[in-house]
Write a protein that holds these residues in place. Sequence first.
Motif, PDB file in Angstrom:
ATOM      1  N   HIS A 154     -25.957   3.233  33.789  1.00  0.00           N
ATOM      2  CA  HIS A 154     -24.557   3.562  32.938  1.00  0.00           C
ATOM      3  C   HIS A 154     -22.779   2.415  33.627  1.00  0.00           C
ATOM      4  O   HIS A 154     -22.469   2.559  32.366  1.00  0.00           O
ATOM      5  CB  HIS A 154     -23.720   4.866  33.721  1.00  0.00           C
ATOM      6  N   LEU A 155     -23.235   2.467  34.819  1.00  0.00           N
ATOM      7  CA  LEU A 155     -21.745   1.618  35.078  1.00  0.00           C
ATOM      8  C   LEU A 155     -22.597  -0.011  34.937  1.00  0.00           C
ATOM      9  O   LEU A 155     -21.155  -0.273  34.448  1.00  0.00           O
ATOM     10  CB  LEU A 155     -22.342   1.247  37.056  1.00  0.00           C
ATOM     11  N   LEU A 156     -23.119  -0.058  34.357  1.00  0.00           N
ATOM     12  CA  LEU A 156     -23.183  -1.625  33.711  1.00  0.00           C
ATOM     13  C   LEU A 156     -23.210  -1.577  32.274  1.00  0.00           C
ATOM     14  O   LEU A 156     -22.487  -3.116  32.699  1.00  0.00           O
ATOM     15  CB  LEU A 156     -25.230  -2.403  34.099  1.00  0.00           C
ATOM     16  N   PHE A 157     -23.486  -0.326  31.702  1.00  0.00           N
ATOM     17  CA  PHE A 157     -23.061  -0.936  30.494  1.00  0.00           C
ATOM     18  C   PHE A 157     -21.470  -0.415  30.472  1.00  0.00           C
ATOM     19  O   PHE A 157     -20.471  -0.592  29.416  1.00  0.00           O
ATOM     20  CB  PHE A 157     -23.139   0.007  29.651  1.00  0.00           C
ATOM     21  N   ALA A 158     -20.814  -0.101  31.000  1.00  0.00           N
ATOM     22  CA  ALA A 158     -19.480   0.299  31.470  1.00  0.00           C
ATOM     23  C   ALA A 158     -19.058  -0.748  31.964  1.00  0.00           C
ATOM     24  O   ALA A 158     -17.311  -1.467  31.406  1.00  0.00           O
ATOM     25  CB  ALA A 158     -18.485   1.584  32.722  1.00  0.00           C
ATOM     26  N   ALA A 159     -19.389  -2.245  32.235  1.00  0.00           N
ATOM     27  CA  ALA A 159     -19.176  -3.041  32.938  1.00  0.00           C
ATOM     28  C   ALA A 159     -18.964  -3.963  31.289  1.00  0.00           C
ATOM     29  O   ALA A 159     -18.373  -5.031  31.336  1.00  0.00           O
ATOM     30  CB  ALA A 159     -19.875  -4.044  33.665  1.00  0.00           C
ATOM     31  N   LEU A 160     -19.701  -3.459  30.779  1.00  0.00           N
ATOM     32  CA  LEU A 160     -19.939  -4.804  29.501  1.00  0.00           C
ATOM     33  C   LEU A 160     -19.072  -4.484  28.400  1.00  0.00           C
ATOM     34  O   LEU A 160     -18.404  -5.081  27.589  1.00  0.00           O
ATOM     35  CB  LEU A 160     -21.340  -4.605  28.686  1.00  0.00           C
TER      36      LEU A 160
END
Length: 528
Positions: A154-160
């Motif tokens: 979830h955090l990685l997709f938010a970073a994307l």
Amino acid sequence: MIISIVRESGPSLAQKGMTMDSTDLRFILGFKLKKYRQEKKLSLKELAHKTNLSISYLSEIEKGKKYPKPEKLLQIARVLQISFDELVSLRLQKKLDSLSTLLTSPVLKEFPFQMFGISPRNLMQLLTDEADKAGPFLRTVLEIARTYDIRVEHLLFAALRAYQNIHENFFPEIESAAQSFRKEHQLSIQPPPKAERLQQLLQRLYGIIIDTRSISDYPELNTLRWVLIDNFPPTLIINPNITREQKTFLLARELGYRVLNLQERVHTSSLRGVQSFNQILNHYKASYFAGALLMPEAALVNDLTNLFNESHWIPDRFLQLIRIYGVTPETFANRLAQLLPIHFGIRELLFFRFHTPRNSGQFSITSLFNTSRFLIPTGMGTREHYCRRWLPIRLLLQLEEKQNQGHDGSTIIAAQRSRFKELNTEFFTITLARASGGQETINQSGTVSFELNSQFKKVVRFWDDPAIPVVEVNETCERCGFSEEECSLRAAPPEIYHEKMLQKKQEAALTRLKEAIAARYGKGNNVV
């Protein structure tokens, strides 16, 4: 004499089975040294004098940049009146245990901090400057993450999404790579390249085997659209039940991985459990290449210019463009979100994809790009009910009804002007809904929404077409104050709205109470 003072409790990081690298070891030593020094009320200058070590050297240790030799650590331990083992152990105080959890967390190791101009060390330094306060804070954050099932991806997709926003979701180097590849291999714009042609290129240029049979032997994998077995030769296994448009896109995306030389990658169509930000970023770049290859920038911009110059909303024109380029509605809507900010100055927009199991009443957002001021509530899908007046929800319900009546459920398209009553914001929304290829029990929609501002009105002539309905909407049913007479589509009672209204009433009552007390007992009036 070394005095051993037992201050620490709980298992060490090693005992927890957490892997440590040299950076982690330096950081923990630096953190502990600083804490023990401060407990002894010693300045760096005083500690340097007592240990015969320079101030700068001790400062480097505390910052996690150096790890001294044993004899120097022994000198420091003697001055601090602690044991050598206590200083160098990986054990932290129990109240600071959450720091160790964060230190070895995949979030700290995989999150692209450098994209925001900071490093994991910067973050940890901020937290450890006030370690006693940081511990409870981190425990609270971790508890929230567990309660709401917030996973690393979830955090990685938010970073994307942040990465996309930084670049306005437009990447000229990938556009150029797709254009060069198309010219080199004489791929036509109209008609667009077919799946067979792209498959031939993958086989001839990169030696990839295309397998459309094997996945059927494994029922557990029937929800996957593709699997890559990355041995020699590499084998791309494609689900035979997906649509021709989906197959064409995933072949184009595989070409993107190869042409752009993207090494770190995912190996199935499911992105759950991704292990690094680079995997997500490279998947996005390869997908971007596929969209640019199938829908060339110059050609699509020209087609959109003609479309936006229409004085009336003509849904069939959109569907015609989608058919011409041979892509799925979701891919087309996503491509709009890439080109409109740069070429048309339409920067306040949302692209999102809804996914719903048929007749389940459950709707979840599976993809999102947002450059508007409106924060779409992506995390509410499992706990609250998205407003049934939203165009994508409404179309998915219509599609479901047609399917239940025995119709084929072909693509539905519609436009709507959505007014968010509480936010005082209006969006022009275009949604396409259809059955998901390869999964008969799943429906999905692709939506692109534009904030209805002066730039959008300047570019899109049909924005005020009377045939386009204007609908007041809200975020979720639980947050909506519409009465039953105003909205017959409510899927859940307005519990959160009522809580907010009660809070406002209580605040108003408290204000009146304070005023009454001031009037009763003020100015020397002490009579009850």
